[in-house]
Write an enzyme that holds these catalytic residues in place. Structure first.
Site, PDB file in Angstrom:
ATOM      1  N   HIS A  33     -17.742 -79.480  -1.471  1.00 36.62           N
ATOM      2  CA  HIS A  33     -17.289 -78.474  -2.442  1.00 36.62           C
ATOM      3  C   HIS A  33     -17.125 -79.068  -3.837  1.00 36.62           C
ATOM      4  CE1 HIS A  33     -16.291 -76.607   1.406  1.00 36.62           C
ATOM      5  NE2 HIS A  33     -16.366 -75.456   0.772  1.00 36.62           N
ATOM      6  N   ASP A  76     -20.423 -76.284  -2.627  1.00 38.32           N
ATOM      7  CA  ASP A  76     -20.052 -74.867  -2.645  1.00 38.32           C
ATOM      8  C   ASP A  76     -18.921 -74.542  -3.625  1.00 38.32           C
ATOM      9  OD1 ASP A  76     -21.813 -74.842  -0.533  1.00 38.32           O
ATOM     10  OD2 ASP A  76     -20.533 -73.649   0.776  1.00 38.32           O
TER      11      ASP A  76
HETATM   12 ZN   LIG Z   1     -17.343 -71.315  -0.056  1.00 34.50          ZN
END
Ligand SMILES: [Zn+2]
Length: 261
Positions: free
Chosen positions: A231, A84
């Site tokens: 992430h 992400d």
């Molecule tokens: Zn996010």
């Protein structure tokens, strides 16, 4: 005598109070048979809750439970990796290198503003066979609570930016920033042909634990069909990157890794 008189008046009061309560309930019980008088009374609807709230409740409340319709598992025994908050020039290329070395593909939940800055990175993500997921224009944690028209405009703007970088890109998923979903955002995403992608494993790499901790957390909580949240943007992702090689090797060995479809 005085006492007796007092007692008598007290008893009368009690009767009155009881009658008052009973009297209060009787009209409501019979209300359906005589709706016009009560409907005609203006003071009845007066205490409206909206009047007490200041004139800025633009955000709808976050539901206590996640709404229906979220994807949280792959639907097979294999697990899926999701990255992400990119694309990010410092971390995304290195994450892509690790994925390529491990011969696995993942899903990238990209932020529209980042795509606008780094369209070349988005092209590389797609070229190397990864899946795309809309992660809002500017990582707005409250987006799902905003008016539906604002949600729709944000998701459309993000998809438009993705397709400016890769004209025929498929964006089959939407992921709400922070996982702060509402039924409304799930519905808008669906109307725009995107399924709402949540996760089942969150090692909280955004809080910057060590690489060993990230790896251990994923290993410990990954079950068949897990969707793992990681992430590649939004800050220093050196620990996530350092965890990647061992983490991916472990998941491949234990479950197999497959891209979400
Ligand atoms: Zn996010």
């Amino acid at each position: 005598m005085r006492h007796r008189a007092l007692l008598a008046s007290l008893a009368g009061l009690v009767v009155l109070l009881v009658a008052g309560c009973g009297g209060g309930s009787t009209p409501t019980a019979t209300a359906p048979s005589s709706p016009p008088p009560s409907a005609a009374l203006p003071p009845e609807p007066a205490p409206s809750p909206t009047r007490t709230v200041p004139a800025k409740p633009r955000l709808r409340p976050l539901p206590v439970k996640l709404p229906a319709g979220l994807i949280r598992t792959t639907g097979t025994d294999k697990v899926a990796l999701t990255f992400d908050d990119g694309p990010d020039p410092a971390w995304t290329p290195k994450v892509l290198d690790r994925l390529k070395a491990a011969k696995v593909t993942a899903t990238f939940c990209v932020v529209g503003k980042q795509v606008r800055k780094h369209p070349g990175l988005l092209r590389r993500i797609v070229r190397e066979g990864h899946q795309l997921c809309n992660h809002s224009w500017n990582h707005d944690l409250d987006l799902a609570r905003r008016p539906v028209s604002e949600i729709r405009a944000d998701l459309i703007r993000t998809n438009r930016e993705i397709r400016r970088a890769v004209p025929d890109a498929k964006v089959p998923f939407y992921r709400q920033p922070g996982g702060r979903w509402t039924a409304e955002v799930v519905k808008v995403a669906k109307q725009l042909d995107m399924r709402s992608l949540h996760w089942s494993v969150d090692p909280q790499d955004w809080a910057k634990p060590t690489a060993a901790t990230i790896e251990k957390r994923v290993k410990r909580s990954a079950r068949p069909g897990a969707v793992v949240l990681l992430h590649d943007g939004g800050g220093n992702r050196s620990a996530t990157l350092a965890a990647c090689t061992k983490l991916i090797a472990g998941l491949k060995r234990d479950h197999g890794v497959a891209r979400l479809t």
